[in-house]
Design a protein around this motif. Structure first.
Motif, mmCIF file in Angstrom:
data_model
loop_
_atom_site.group_PDB
_atom_site.id
_atom_site.type_symbol
_atom_site.label_atom_id
_atom_site.label_comp_id
_atom_site.label_asym_id
_atom_site.label_seq_id
_atom_site.Cartn_x
_atom_site.Cartn_y
_atom_site.Cartn_z
ATOM 1 N N ILE A 96 0.856 -1.033 -0.033
ATOM 2 C CA ILE A 96 -0.012 -0.121 -0.131
ATOM 3 C C ILE A 96 0.857 1.230 -0.112
ATOM 4 O O ILE A 96 0.563 2.167 -0.746
ATOM 5 N N GLU A 97 1.999 1.269 0.737
ATOM 6 C CA GLU A 97 2.656 2.306 0.690
ATOM 7 C C GLU A 97 3.606 2.562 -0.677
ATOM 8 O O GLU A 97 3.922 3.561 -1.050
ATOM 9 N N PHE A 98 3.756 1.509 -1.243
ATOM 10 C CA PHE A 98 4.227 1.434 -2.740
ATOM 11 C C PHE A 98 3.384 2.028 -3.649
ATOM 12 O O PHE A 98 3.399 2.821 -4.249
ATOM 13 N N GLY A 99 1.911 1.631 -3.368
ATOM 14 C CA GLY A 99 0.713 2.134 -4.023
ATOM 15 C C GLY A 99 0.665 3.593 -4.012
ATOM 16 O O GLY A 99 0.359 4.450 -4.943
ATOM 17 N N ILE A 100 0.768 4.224 -2.820
ATOM 18 C CA ILE A 100 0.832 5.653 -2.424
ATOM 19 C C ILE A 100 1.819 6.341 -3.156
ATOM 20 O O ILE A 100 1.553 7.503 -3.758
ATOM 21 N N SER A 101 3.120 5.811 -3.167
ATOM 22 C CA SER A 101 4.427 6.445 -3.693
ATOM 23 C C SER A 101 4.065 6.511 -5.195
ATOM 24 O O SER A 101 4.592 7.653 -5.829
ATOM 25 N N GLU A 102 3.206 5.780 -5.921
ATOM 26 C CA GLU A 102 3.292 5.518 -7.405
ATOM 27 C C GLU A 102 2.193 6.337 -7.755
ATOM 28 O O GLU A 102 1.673 6.139 -9.006
ATOM 29 N N GLY A 103 1.342 6.651 -6.920
ATOM 30 C CA GLY A 103 0.080 7.399 -7.125
ATOM 31 C C GLY A 103 -0.882 6.529 -7.775
ATOM 32 O O GLY A 103 -1.649 6.926 -8.984
ATOM 33 N N VAL A 104 -1.349 5.461 -7.440
ATOM 34 C CA VAL A 104 -2.328 4.761 -7.826
ATOM 35 C C VAL A 104 -3.791 5.353 -7.593
ATOM 36 O O VAL A 104 -3.855 6.175 -6.598
ATOM 37 N N ASP A 105 -4.765 4.574 -8.177
ATOM 38 C CA ASP A 105 -6.081 5.243 -8.125
ATOM 39 C C ASP A 105 -7.033 4.414 -7.115
ATOM 40 O O ASP A 105 -8.012 4.990 -6.470
ATOM 41 N N PHE A 106 -6.677 3.030 -7.168
ATOM 42 C CA PHE A 106 -7.608 2.297 -6.310
ATOM 43 C C PHE A 106 -6.705 1.263 -5.386
ATOM 44 O O PHE A 106 -5.600 0.775 -6.131
ATOM 45 N N VAL A 107 -7.343 0.844 -4.217
ATOM 46 C CA VAL A 107 -6.803 -0.206 -3.621
ATOM 47 C C VAL A 107 -7.901 -1.231 -3.417
ATOM 48 O O VAL A 107 -8.868 -0.763 -3.018
ATOM 49 N N ALA A 108 -7.719 -2.384 -3.909
ATOM 50 C CA ALA A 108 -8.628 -3.473 -3.807
ATOM 51 C C ALA A 108 -8.141 -4.485 -2.461
ATOM 52 O O ALA A 108 -6.967 -4.938 -2.546
ATOM 53 N N MET A 109 -9.058 -4.503 -1.498
ATOM 54 C CA MET A 109 -8.457 -5.003 -0.541
ATOM 55 C C MET A 109 -9.124 -6.421 -0.170
ATOM 56 O O MET A 109 -10.436 -6.985 -0.292
ATOM 57 N N SER A 110 -8.143 -7.467 -0.250
ATOM 58 C CA SER A 110 -8.406 -8.639 -0.318
ATOM 59 C C SER A 110 -8.970 -9.466 1.268
ATOM 60 O O SER A 110 -8.440 -8.948 2.229
ATOM 61 N N PHE A 111 -9.972 -10.392 1.058
ATOM 62 C CA PHE A 111 -10.506 -11.181 2.086
ATOM 63 C C PHE A 111 -10.942 -10.163 3.277
ATOM 64 O O PHE A 111 -10.655 -10.299 4.652
ATOM 65 N N VAL A 112 -11.806 -9.278 3.081
ATOM 66 C CA VAL A 112 -12.458 -8.416 3.930
ATOM 67 C C VAL A 112 -13.319 -9.367 4.866
ATOM 68 O O VAL A 112 -14.303 -10.033 4.130
ATOM 69 N N SER A 113 -13.402 -8.958 6.063
ATOM 70 C CA SER A 113 -14.253 -9.763 6.802
ATOM 71 C C SER A 113 -15.305 -8.696 7.704
ATOM 72 O O SER A 113 -16.341 -9.213 8.308
ATOM 73 N N ASP A 114 -14.970 -7.385 7.700
ATOM 74 C CA ASP A 114 -15.944 -6.267 8.480
ATOM 75 C C ASP A 114 -15.575 -5.072 7.826
ATOM 76 O O ASP A 114 -14.510 -4.794 7.095
ATOM 77 N N ALA A 115 -16.333 -3.920 8.359
ATOM 78 C CA ALA A 115 -16.199 -2.667 7.796
ATOM 79 C C ALA A 115 -15.127 -1.974 8.462
ATOM 80 O O ALA A 115 -14.631 -0.953 7.978
ATOM 81 N N ASP A 116 -14.718 -2.498 9.632
ATOM 82 C CA ASP A 116 -13.699 -1.547 10.432
ATOM 83 C C ASP A 116 -12.474 -1.536 9.661
ATOM 84 O O ASP A 116 -11.632 -0.746 9.730
ATOM 85 N N SER A 117 -12.086 -2.759 9.182
ATOM 86 C CA SER A 117 -10.848 -2.828 8.180
ATOM 87 C C SER A 117 -10.779 -1.754 7.061
ATOM 88 O O SER A 117 -9.734 -1.364 6.783
#
Length: 574
Positions: free
Chosen positions: A271-292
């Motif tokens: 994710i830090e890498f994605g921020i530094s490269e200016g990505v537009d979306f992060v798809a979050m795997s194996f989500v189990s609740d809204a808090d994460s």
């Protein structure tokens, strides 16, 4: 129901400008004199008194366009020239980038084919490889005029990953014997598979079924050797690098809870890498609740100067059970049917997919239908008829986007696969419009504050007007994309051209059904914005005399302090 104050509604403008094919246009401008707001047949009903001011002889004048630009991506521009407004594809396309399509030439072909979002699966390849791909995509956008957003897909704290060590897929033949081991080794060994987690075989018994990637290949456990498993292939098939495995016993999933966090240490580094490269979306795997999801969104907003959207992947039973809270917390959803098919019975996948799509539309969140859409095209140049029917069903359900996985990442026919998605979605969209199915779509009221509720009602009315009047296009002027998404949620017949001066908004709208995002300089003067953009499109031949457009805006002029400012106009190009 509470009644709005005069101070709010006196600053709320609903401007409807009917236009005609002759040169003299008549505009009617409602002016709010008393409390209330009314929209025909909708939930929000206030009484108001309206005074109409009528003007004659209003026409759009050609202005100087020197130094002005219109951020129209070359694919949408070409599609509009070739097919006209109503022929423009509305369902968006996401392509997974892998070794088969990572060259600049291959990426350009996918972009020309209609790729709206490039997905990078962080399970595979190095960060240096991903960095190279991201920069190639950004270079294509800058130099070739594309508008392709970038998504990274986190690996997640999944422990059920195995790797045969080869760079591409290998074929597991029936009755072949394989060793699944937690021992670490470099490269590949014949018929040997390395498991990511040392305790992967805990609780597994001889006779259990080991399933690769939800059914790509299956094995029977024939012997336990300490922590290792010897298995015989019972269902032959392709075995991808870093594949996911599950164990089944007596027709039921062998469930094991390891208490791992949703995001691993590697995920946070990615994710830090994605921020530094200016990505537009992060798809979050194996989500189990809204808090994460909320935690990641807060983290991104504190670390990144641009708005990075968080998509939740629905791929396990727990996420299905908590679907609505996860959808509400996220910026969008990916229906990861491959992994989901491991945790719920296969026959339930179609109804669960439809339910997820429905909930996302009700909560105004974009939804991507993913996994195995055209799986046979990993090996063959044409899809099965059943796969085309599957794609058609996702389009019929009004999914915002369709996603290619292995078809583009490792298959040799990625361009053909995206053309199948393009042709199939265009045909189904035409059928839906001919059947007028949009009229049966009922939307949930989401707004709590009066301005938000007004925005919803105006967008709903605007789509109804656009459909009934048969306008050629809807123009929306927006800073953060909210009204563009509300228009999209109502699934109008004409395409939605979203003009914004924020690049993050432009890229985020790449996932919204029917929205063509354009990056332009906007001012506080709405009439100037409309005139400028129409003149720019006329200068490019994108609109011609006689075309009619419905105009909606959520931009707030400097002299208006209330967020309730909204407008609707209908104009004929002269």
């Amino acid at each position: 129901m509470a009644v709005a104050s005069d101070s709010i509604l006196s600053r709320t403008l609903l401007k409807i400008t009917p236009s005609f094919s002759f040169k003299t246009q008549i505009s009617a401008t409602p002016v709010y004199l008393a409390r209330g707001f009314s929209c025909n047949g909708r939930n929000l009903k206030f009484k108001c008194e309206i005074k109409a001011e009528v003007q004659a002889g209003v026409v759009l004048q050609e202005k100087s366009l020197q130094g002005l630009s219109l951020g129209f991506d070359v694919v949408s521009e070409g599609e509009l020239r070739e097919k006209g407004f109503m022929g423009m594809r509305k369902t968006k396309m996401v392509c997974t980038i892998g070794p088969a399509c990572c060259s600049e030439e291959a990426l350009e072909k996918l972009a020309f084919g209609g790729m709206n979002v490039a997905r990078l699966n962080m399970c595979h390849n190095s960060r240096e490889w991903h960095r190279d791909v991201i920069r190639k995509i950004k270079r294509l956008n800058d130099e070739k005029g594309f508008c392709v957003a970038v998504m990274i897909d986190t690996e997640g704290s999944q422990i059920h990953v195995v790797d045969h060590g080869a760079p591409f897929s290998v074929k597991a033949e029936v009755d072949s014997i394989w060793l699944f081991t937690a021992q670490k080794f470099e490269g590949s060994l014949p018929f040997t598979v390395q498991a990511k987690y040392e305790g992967f075989s805990e609780g597994i018994e001889v006779g259990d079924e080991l399933v690769i990637d939800g059914g790509m290949a299956s094995f029977e456990v024939i012997e336990k050797l300490g922590n290792d498993l010897r298995c015989k292939c019972t269902d032959p098939g392709l075995f991808l690098p870093r594949a996911k495995l599950s164990f089944w016993r007596d027709g039921k999933l062998v469930e094991r809870n390891y208490g791992l966090p949703t995001l691993s240490k590697k995920d946070w580094a990615d994710i830090e890498f994605g921020i530094s490269e200016g990505v537009d979306f992060v798809a979050m795997s194996f989500v189990s609740d809204a808090d994460s999801i909320r935690h990641l969104k807060n983290y991104l907003s504190s670390k990144s100067t641009k708005s990075i959207k968080v998509l939740a992947k629905i791929e396990n039973l727990e996420s299905v059970l908590k679907l609505e809270e996860i959808v509400e917390a996220s910026d969008g959803i990916m229906v990861a049917r491959g992994d989901l098919g491991v945790e719920i019975p296969l026959e339930q996948i179609p109804t669960v997919q439809e339910e997820i799509t429905h909930v996302c539309r009700q909560l105004n969140k974009p939804v991507i239908v993913a996994s195995q859409l055209l799986e046979s095209m990993v090996e063959y140049p044409t899809p099965t008829r059943a796969e085309v029917a599957d794609v058609s069903e996702a389009v019929r359900q009004y999914a915002d986007a369709l996603m290619l996985s292995g078809e583009s990442a490792i298959g040799p026919y990625g361009q053909k696969a995206i053309s199948v998605l393009q042709m199939t979605s265009s045909r189904m969209e035409l059928w839906s419009r001919e059947e007028n199915r949009q009229s049966a779509l009922n939307q949930r009221q989401l707004g709590v504050s009066l301005p938000d509720r007004i925005a919803e009602q105006i967008c709903s009315c605007a789509v109804e007007m656009a459909n009934n009047l048969g306008v050629d296009a809807i123009f929306v002027y927006t800073k953060h994309g909210h009204m563009a998404s509300l228009l999209s949620c109502n699934r109008p017949h004409p395409p939605i051209f979203a003009f914004t001066n924020d690049d993050s908004t432009r890229m985020a709208l790449n996932l919204q059904w029917g929205v063509i995002p354009l990056l332009v300089d906007l001012s506080d003067d709405m009439e100037a914005n409309v005139s400028k953009t129409i003149d720019l499109m006329k200068s490019k031949g994108m609109v011609i005399q006689g075309d009619s457009v419905l105009v909606v805006s959520d931009l707030i002029p400097a002299y208006v302090t209330s967020t309730a400012f909204r407008s609707i106009q209908v104009k004929t190009i002269v």
